[in-house]
Design an enzyme around this catalytic site. Structure first.
Site, short mmCIF file in Angstrom:
data_model
loop_
_atom_site.label_atom_id
_atom_site.label_comp_id
_atom_site.label_asym_id
_atom_site.label_seq_id
_atom_site.Cartn_x
_atom_site.Cartn_y
_atom_site.Cartn_z
N THR A 68 0.67 -2.49 -3.33
CA THR A 68 0.44 -3.93 -3.12
C THR A 68 -0.24 -4.22 -1.79
O THR A 68 -0.56 -5.38 -1.51
CB THR A 68 1.80 -4.68 -3.15
OG1 THR A 68 2.68 -4.00 -2.23
CG2 THR A 68 2.41 -4.69 -4.53
N GLY A 69 -0.45 -3.21 -0.95
CA GLY A 69 -1.03 -3.42 0.38
C GLY A 69 -2.55 -3.42 0.36
O GLY A 69 -3.18 -3.20 -0.68
N ASN A 77 -13.85 0.55 7.02
CA ASN A 77 -12.61 1.19 7.48
C ASN A 77 -11.56 1.28 6.40
O ASN A 77 -10.71 2.18 6.44
CB ASN A 77 -12.05 0.42 8.70
CG ASN A 77 -11.90 -1.07 8.43
OD1 ASN A 77 -12.87 -1.74 8.07
ND2 ASN A 77 -10.70 -1.60 8.61
N HIS A 119 -15.66 -0.79 10.85
CA HIS A 119 -15.52 -0.33 12.23
C HIS A 119 -16.89 0.18 12.70
O HIS A 119 -17.58 0.91 11.97
CB HIS A 119 -14.53 0.83 12.34
CG HIS A 119 -13.08 0.45 12.17
ND1 HIS A 119 -12.65 -0.84 11.96
CD2 HIS A 119 -11.95 1.22 12.22
CE1 HIS A 119 -11.33 -0.85 11.87
NE2 HIS A 119 -10.88 0.39 12.02
N CYS A 172 -8.87 6.13 10.48
CA CYS A 172 -10.19 5.63 10.07
C CYS A 172 -11.29 5.90 11.12
O CYS A 172 -12.41 6.29 10.78
CB CYS A 172 -10.13 4.13 9.78
SG CYS A 172 -9.14 3.22 10.97
N ARG A 179 0.04 13.91 10.34
CA ARG A 179 -1.32 14.38 10.70
C ARG A 179 -1.35 15.58 11.63
O ARG A 179 -2.19 16.46 11.50
CB ARG A 179 -2.13 13.24 11.34
CG ARG A 179 -2.57 12.20 10.35
CD ARG A 179 -3.42 11.14 11.01
NE ARG A 179 -3.56 10.01 10.11
CZ ARG A 179 -3.64 8.74 10.49
NH1 ARG A 179 -3.59 8.43 11.79
NH2 ARG A 179 -3.76 7.79 9.61
N SER A 222 8.45 -6.23 -4.32
CA SER A 222 7.29 -6.35 -5.24
C SER A 222 7.59 -5.91 -6.67
O SER A 222 6.69 -5.95 -7.52
CB SER A 222 6.13 -5.50 -4.71
OG SER A 222 5.74 -5.96 -3.46
P1 NAP Z 1 -0.09 -3.60 4.21
O1 NAP Z 1 -1.19 -4.40 3.63
O2 NAP Z 1 0.92 -4.28 5.07
O3 NAP Z 1 0.69 -2.87 2.97
C1 NAP Z 1 1.87 -2.15 3.16
C2 NAP Z 1 2.32 -1.52 1.85
O4 NAP Z 1 3.50 -0.74 2.10
C3 NAP Z 1 2.72 -2.56 0.79
O5 NAP Z 1 2.41 -2.06 -0.49
C4 NAP Z 1 4.22 -2.65 0.98
O6 NAP Z 1 4.90 -3.07 -0.17
C5 NAP Z 1 4.55 -1.20 1.26
N1 NAP Z 1 5.84 -1.12 1.94
C6 NAP Z 1 6.17 -1.65 3.13
N2 NAP Z 1 7.47 -1.43 3.39
C7 NAP Z 1 7.95 -0.72 2.34
C8 NAP Z 1 9.22 -0.19 2.00
N3 NAP Z 1 10.27 -0.32 2.81
N4 NAP Z 1 9.35 0.49 0.84
C9 NAP Z 1 8.30 0.62 0.01
N5 NAP Z 1 7.07 0.14 0.26
C10 NAP Z 1 6.90 -0.52 1.41
O7 NAP Z 1 -0.64 -2.40 5.08
P2 NAP Z 1 -2.02 -1.60 4.90
O8 NAP Z 1 -3.03 -2.23 5.77
O9 NAP Z 1 -2.30 -1.40 3.44
O10 NAP Z 1 -1.62 -0.21 5.57
C11 NAP Z 1 -0.60 0.60 5.03
C12 NAP Z 1 -0.51 1.91 5.80
O11 NAP Z 1 -1.68 2.67 5.53
C13 NAP Z 1 -0.45 1.77 7.32
O12 NAP Z 1 0.87 1.57 7.78
C14 NAP Z 1 -1.01 3.09 7.77
O13 NAP Z 1 0.00 4.07 7.82
C15 NAP Z 1 -2.01 3.41 6.68
N6 NAP Z 1 -3.38 3.05 7.12
C16 NAP Z 1 -4.17 4.05 7.47
C17 NAP Z 1 -5.43 3.79 7.90
C18 NAP Z 1 -6.29 4.93 8.34
O14 NAP Z 1 -6.86 4.81 9.40
N7 NAP Z 1 -6.40 5.99 7.55
C19 NAP Z 1 -5.93 2.50 7.99
C20 NAP Z 1 -5.10 1.46 7.63
C21 NAP Z 1 -3.81 1.76 7.19
P3 NAP Z 1 5.36 -4.63 -0.34
O15 NAP Z 1 4.10 -5.38 -0.68
O16 NAP Z 1 6.33 -4.58 -1.46
O17 NAP Z 1 5.93 -5.05 0.97
O1 3JN Z 2 -6.15 -0.30 13.67
C1 3JN Z 2 -6.96 0.21 12.88
O2 3JN Z 2 -8.12 -0.18 12.78
C2 3JN Z 2 -6.52 1.36 12.05
C3 3JN Z 2 -5.06 1.36 11.82
C4 3JN Z 2 -4.41 2.40 11.40
C5 3JN Z 2 -2.97 2.40 11.29
C6 3JN Z 2 -2.28 1.20 11.24
C7 3JN Z 2 -0.88 1.19 11.17
C8 3JN Z 2 -0.18 2.37 11.18
C9 3JN Z 2 -2.26 3.61 11.26
C10 3JN Z 2 -3.01 4.91 11.23
O3 3JN Z 2 -3.56 5.21 10.18
O4 3JN Z 2 -3.05 5.63 12.21
C11 3JN Z 2 -0.88 3.59 11.23
C12 3JN Z 2 -0.07 4.84 11.24
O5 3JN Z 2 0.14 5.40 10.17
O6 3JN Z 2 0.36 5.25 12.33
#
Ligand code: NAP
Ligand code: 3JN
Length: 342
Positions: free
Chosen positions: A16-17, A321, A248, A135, A104, A45
């Site tokens: 859902t995120g 990104n 980005h 990213c 990682r 959700s």
């Molecule tokens: P987001 O829009 O806030 O979505 C968070 C997701 O996690 C939602 O599906 C949420 O479900 C779920 N969630 C949160 N708490 C939970 C729980 N206790 N149990 C089960 N599911 C839970 O965040 P996003 O921007 O998609 O980012 C999510 C994650 O992806 C980040 O925290 C980071 O680790 C990673 N990320 C990585 C990169 C990268 O650079 N590779 C970039 C951005 C994000 P609900 O809707 O039900 O709350």
């Molecule tokens: O800030 C950005 O542009 C990238 C964000 C990445 C991010 C956001 C929340 C938690 C991360 C990540 O992928 O490093 C995390 C995390 O998993 O630590």
């Protein structure tokens, strides 16, 4: 090449995120060979329906036993959930591709950009988990890999200009709200960022560490060393949040062991996988964040020699990104896992 399955049961944890939604988009755009698609998120959700290829799929709760029968589990529910549920998914037989920082830097878990170090995927067998880099690291290394192979990179100086979508949906709303409030002559409110983000640049992404860098900056340093398998490369990063919704941008300066001209670098990048060369400055053509949204390629331009040192090159690198920086990279890893290992 394996002779195994040709369709896979895939779970998306965090469906859902913002990143989870992009994973569904990429699975659909790539026509990923799916048997079952299981969507997981928090208890909040459960029952919510998400569209995939025109069909409604109901969201289920992310629990320890949500992974039975799953071949590949794509995680983007934050590092805490990855650390809690990732090993359970792997124990149930799924190959986990995790988008968080949770695993990682674990030496037993490969950190993969398919254009850069696909060979590392084989190491997933130790723990059943593959980590997706940050990213900002992904797009930088997609652009630098051909140069590193050709001339050996000694040092990287990078400054990022990161879109608010990297901080999730609430940050997108905060930037929109501030722009609307400014136009209406109202006071601008901030809660996601410590300062106003509209019409501003914040040299602050993630928390500050004792060495004066932020965690985001040190992710770029440490992840580059792990992916290039060379911790002798000097890397220094300044990561900046800018009032851009998606995409980005990075100003990258490198010093190579062997001399490359700007033309040599353009020629290398013209043929590089995952790269689109956009470099015609006299006609105002260079990579722009507003052009990269929705694109799978990393855009590279403004390639020129750094006249202040012997073997220096400057460039400007832009990528979506949420796609190459997160969802697309994860699905590309999943494609290799399915094709070569399952
Ligand atoms: P987001 O829009 O806030 O979505 C968070 C997701 O996690 C939602 O599906 C949420 O479900 C779920 N969630 C949160 N708490 C939970 C729980 N206790 N149990 C089960 N599911 C839970 O965040 P996003 O921007 O998609 O980012 C999510 C994650 O992806 C980040 O925290 C980071 O680790 C990673 N990320 C990585 C990169 C990268 O650079 N590779 C970039 C951005 C994000 P609900 O809707 O039900 O709350
Ligand atoms: O800030 C950005 O542009 C990238 C964000 C990445 C991010 C956001 C929340 C938690 C991360 C990540 O992928 O490093 C995390 C995390 O998993 O630590």
């Amino acid at each position: 090449m394996n002779q195994g399955k040709n369709k896979y049961n895939v779970a998306v944890a965090g469906a859902t995120g913002a990143v989870g939604g992009a994973m569904l988009e990429v699975l659909e755009r790539c026509d990923f060979p799916l048997n079952e698609l299981r969507l997981l998120a928090s208890a909040r959700s459960v029952g919510k329906k998400l569209k995939f290829k025109g069909q409604d799929i109901e969201v289920q709760e992310l629990t320890m036993d949500a992974f039975s029968g799953i071949d590949i589990a794509l995680f983007s529910a934050g590092a805490a959930r990855s650390l809690q549920f990732g090993p359970a998914a792997a124990a149930a037989g799924a190959v986990v591709v995790d988008n968080s920082s949770g695993f990682r830097m674990d030496p037993d878990i490969p950190l993969v950009v398919p254009e850069v170090n696909p060979h590392a995927i084989a190491q997933y067998k130790k723990r059943g988990i593959i980590a997706n880099p940050n990213c900002s690291t992904i797009q930088m290394l997609v652009a630098l890999k051909p140069i590193h192979d050709a001339a050996g990179i000694k040092r990287i100086v990078v400054s990022t200009y990161q879109a608010v979508s990297g901080s999730g949906a609430k940050a997108i709303e905060e930037l929109k709200g501030q722009v609307m409030d400014y136009a209406a002559g109202k006071k601008m409110e901030n809660s996601v960022y410590p300062h106003q983000i509209a019409f501003n640049c914040l040299p602050h992404i993630d928390s500050f560490l004792d060495n004066g860098y932020t965690k985001e900056e040190m992710k770029m340093v440490n992840e580059t060393h792990k992916i290039f398998e060379d911790s002798s490369i000097g890397v220094t990063a300044t990561t900046v949040r800018v009032p851009v919704f998606y995409g980005h941008s990075e100003s990258i300066n490198i010093e190579t062991k062997n001399k490359l001209s700007a033309e040599d670098v353009k020629e290398l990048l013209r043929h590089a996988t995952g790269v689109k060369l956009v470099d015609d400055p006299h006609n105002n053509k260079y990579p722009l964040a507003i052009d990269c949204a929705g694109q799978f390629e990393t855009l590279v331009g403004r390639i020129r020699e750094d006249e202040s040192i012997d073997n220096g090159i400057n460039m400007w690198v832009v990528s979506d990104n949420i796609l190459k920086g997160a969802a697309l990279n994860a699905v590309q890893i999943a494609e290799v896992v399915g094709r070569d290992y399952l």
